[in-house]
Design a protein around this motif. Sequence first.
Motif, PDB file in Angstrom:
ATOM      1  N   ASP A 105      -3.960   3.379  -7.928  1.00 11.67           N
ATOM      2  CA  ASP A 105      -3.298   3.942  -8.075  1.00 11.67           C
ATOM      3  C   ASP A 105      -3.990   3.927  -6.278  1.00 11.67           C
ATOM      4  OD1 ASP A 105      -3.451   6.715  -7.154  1.00 11.67           O
ATOM      5  OD2 ASP A 105      -3.436   7.493  -8.848  1.00 11.67           O
ATOM      6  N   VAL A 106      -3.895   4.538  -5.904  1.00 10.94           N
ATOM      7  CA  VAL A 106      -4.963   4.339  -4.038  1.00 10.94           C
ATOM      8  C   VAL A 106      -5.791   5.644  -4.345  1.00 10.94           C
ATOM      9  CG1 VAL A 106      -2.814   4.756  -2.652  1.00 10.94           C
ATOM     10  CG2 VAL A 106      -3.693   7.018  -2.785  1.00 10.94           C
TER      11      VAL A 106
ATOM     12  N   SER B  26       2.199   6.187  -7.470  1.00  8.72           N
ATOM     13  CA  SER B  26       1.109   5.850  -7.903  1.00  8.72           C
ATOM     14  C   SER B  26       1.185   6.984  -8.955  1.00  8.72           C
ATOM     15  CB  SER B  26      -0.522   5.961  -7.411  1.00  8.72           C
ATOM     16  OG  SER B  26      -0.100   7.108  -7.327  1.00  8.72           O
TER      17      SER B  26
ATOM     18  N   LEU C  18       0.909  -1.319   0.364  1.00 12.71           N
ATOM     19  CA  LEU C  18       0.095   0.073  -0.321  1.00 12.71           C
ATOM     20  C   LEU C  18       1.083   1.260   0.210  1.00 12.71           C
ATOM     21  CD1 LEU C  18      -2.769   1.289   0.213  1.00 12.71           C
ATOM     22  CD2 LEU C  18      -2.887   0.859   2.229  1.00 12.71           C
ATOM     23  N   GLU C  19       2.019   1.111   1.162  1.00 13.38           N
ATOM     24  CA  GLU C  19       3.159   3.014   0.627  1.00 13.38           C
ATOM     25  C   GLU C  19       3.280   2.329  -0.616  1.00 13.38           C
ATOM     26  OE1 GLU C  19       4.076   5.131   2.643  1.00 13.38           O
ATOM     27  OE2 GLU C  19       2.286   4.502   4.049  1.00 13.38           O
TER      28      GLU C  19
ATOM     29  N   TYR D 251      -6.714  10.654   2.984  1.00 18.58           N
ATOM     30  CA  TYR D 251      -6.194   8.886   2.811  1.00 18.58           C
ATOM     31  C   TYR D 251      -5.123   9.825   2.265  1.00 18.58           C
ATOM     32  CZ  TYR D 251      -3.928   4.614   3.047  1.00 18.58           C
ATOM     33  OH  TYR D 251      -3.218   3.801   2.470  1.00 18.58           O
ATOM     34  N   VAL D 252      -3.982  10.349   1.437  1.00 20.54           N
ATOM     35  CA  VAL D 252      -2.701  10.419   0.981  1.00 20.54           C
ATOM     36  C   VAL D 252      -1.946  12.263   1.628  1.00 20.54           C
ATOM     37  CG1 VAL D 252      -2.918   9.674  -1.654  1.00 20.54           C
ATOM     38  CG2 VAL D 252      -3.808  11.524  -1.205  1.00 20.54           C
TER      39      VAL D 252
ATOM     40  N   PHE E 250      -9.193   0.872  -0.592  1.00 21.68           N
ATOM     41  CA  PHE E 250      -8.134   1.145  -0.592  1.00 21.68           C
ATOM     42  C   PHE E 250      -7.216   1.626  -1.933  1.00 21.68           C
ATOM     43  CE2 PHE E 250      -7.935   0.071   3.931  1.00 21.68           C
ATOM     44  CZ  PHE E 250      -7.753   1.131   4.499  1.00 21.68           C
ATOM     45  N   VAL E 251      -7.474   0.477  -2.614  1.00 24.49           N
ATOM     46  CA  VAL E 251      -6.382   1.493  -3.901  1.00 24.49           C
ATOM     47  C   VAL E 251      -7.111   1.055  -5.614  1.00 24.49           C
ATOM     48  CG1 VAL E 251      -4.447   0.558  -3.715  1.00 24.49           C
ATOM     49  CG2 VAL E 251      -5.715  -1.432  -4.895  1.00 24.49           C
TER      50      VAL E 251
ATOM     51  N   ASP F  52      -8.498   8.216  -2.581  1.00 24.23           N
ATOM     52  CA  ASP F  52      -7.655   9.135  -1.715  1.00 24.23           C
ATOM     53  C   ASP F  52      -8.438   9.817  -0.790  1.00 24.23           C
ATOM     54  OD1 ASP F  52      -9.352  10.929  -3.070  1.00 24.23           O
ATOM     55  OD2 ASP F  52      -7.564  11.769  -4.233  1.00 24.23           O
TER      56      ASP F  52
ATOM     57  N   LYS G  24       0.830   4.198  -2.632  1.00 26.14           N
ATOM     58  CA  LYS G  24       1.205   5.649  -2.217  1.00 26.14           C
ATOM     59  C   LYS G  24       1.387   6.136  -2.965  1.00 26.14           C
ATOM     60  CE  LYS G  24      -0.635   7.759   1.872  1.00 26.14           C
ATOM     61  NZ  LYS G  24      -1.343   7.497   3.456  1.00 26.14           N
ATOM     62  N   ASN G  25       3.107   6.066  -2.522  1.00 32.68           N
ATOM     63  CA  ASN G  25       4.015   7.440  -3.218  1.00 32.68           C
ATOM     64  C   ASN G  25       4.611   6.783  -4.360  1.00 32.68           C
ATOM     65  OD1 ASN G  25       4.114   7.081  -0.018  1.00 32.68           O
ATOM     66  ND2 ASN G  25       5.791   5.797  -0.200  1.00 32.68           N
TER      67      ASN G  25
END
Length: 384
Positions: free
Chosen positions: A74-75, A25, A18-19, A99-100, A55-56, A77, A22-23
């Motif tokens: 992508d996440v 994407s 997930l990290e 979330y982002v 989440f995604v 948000d 998030k970072n």
Amino acid sequence: MEKQDQLLMKKQNKNLVLEIIKNQSPISRMEIAKITGMSPTSITRIVNELHLQGFVKETELVTSGVGRKAVLLDVCDDVFFTIGVEIDKFIIKIGIVNYVGEIVELRRIPRLESESYFETLEKVNMNLKELIEKNRIPHQRIIGIGVGLPGFIDNQNGVVKVSDQLKWKNVNLAEDLKQLTAFEVMIDNELKMKIVAEDFKGSAKNSHHAVLVGIGSGIGSAMILNGEIYRGDSNNAGEIGHTVINPTGNVCNCGKIGCLATYISEGAIVGDARKVKEIDSILDVFEAYRNGESWAHNLMDRTTTYIALAVSNILCLYNPEMIILSGDTIERLPEIKQPIEQKCDLYIWEPLKERVKIVYSQLGEHGVVLGAAIQIQNLLLDLE
Ligand SMILES: [Zn+2]
């Protein structure tokens, strides 16, 4: 492998995936497999779980090198939100953060010096409920509230031990605000919240060892070391405002003589300015400085000297990669950046001077709200 260990590893892998999404994407499943070294099957399983939990999401199709179509990830948000709150002497700020880590809406509410503790809490409660309603955010999507405020804060127990600026002493802020709002609450010193935000997306991003100095109505600092806040034994590491710089100097509200804060805090500057001229607030000092009035120049000259000395002392003590200067005084009177830099150049010890970066806060007045929201997310978000 023991069952317990397997569960823990599963959780860590899920967090890691997930990290990365998030970072980095938009990113493909293949790329994630490459980065993590996990098998494509494992990545697919984890991504499916994250997708089901909201989440995604899958984004556009692109043509990759071999002419095949790849689905990127992508996440989402808006899967969860957190609330960041800053309580200061004259102002309360409340922000809804997605979330982002983007501020969806920030509200500023004036605070009266005469206001009681419960009046302030009621104000926070009322305004945050209005904000949540206005932005149509379902309550179950809100993880909790993070609060940053000046003073000696017992972050473990959610207690404000002493806040001279707010005139609060031994109040159970986290518990009282939880009772009012029905959300989980965590509290911390405002500068510790602020440096979390600078580390996440501001000046300290990618830095392993940074110190943030706050110069405004209060004087303090916070340090991040390998991504963690350095707290000391009782969460008071960084209280540079109460380092004594003149043992025969001014009396400080902490009871000691000659603390740094008694020379460079807004209150100290205003107090000394009033010996020369009738003024309402610090803004009058700044205006007089801009108009070239010599008394204001003398006062701000003393201020920039002490700021540069504080920077020099912090460098000798901790040798950080970076010092971030922040706070109302610098934000409202950016003209003092130049004299601060010149004096830093003069005072900082040569071997330390070469490598250190002296920078300014990139998040300005949003820093505390954003940091508080990020902290509560880091603390409470559980992917299970
Ligand atoms: Zn003091």
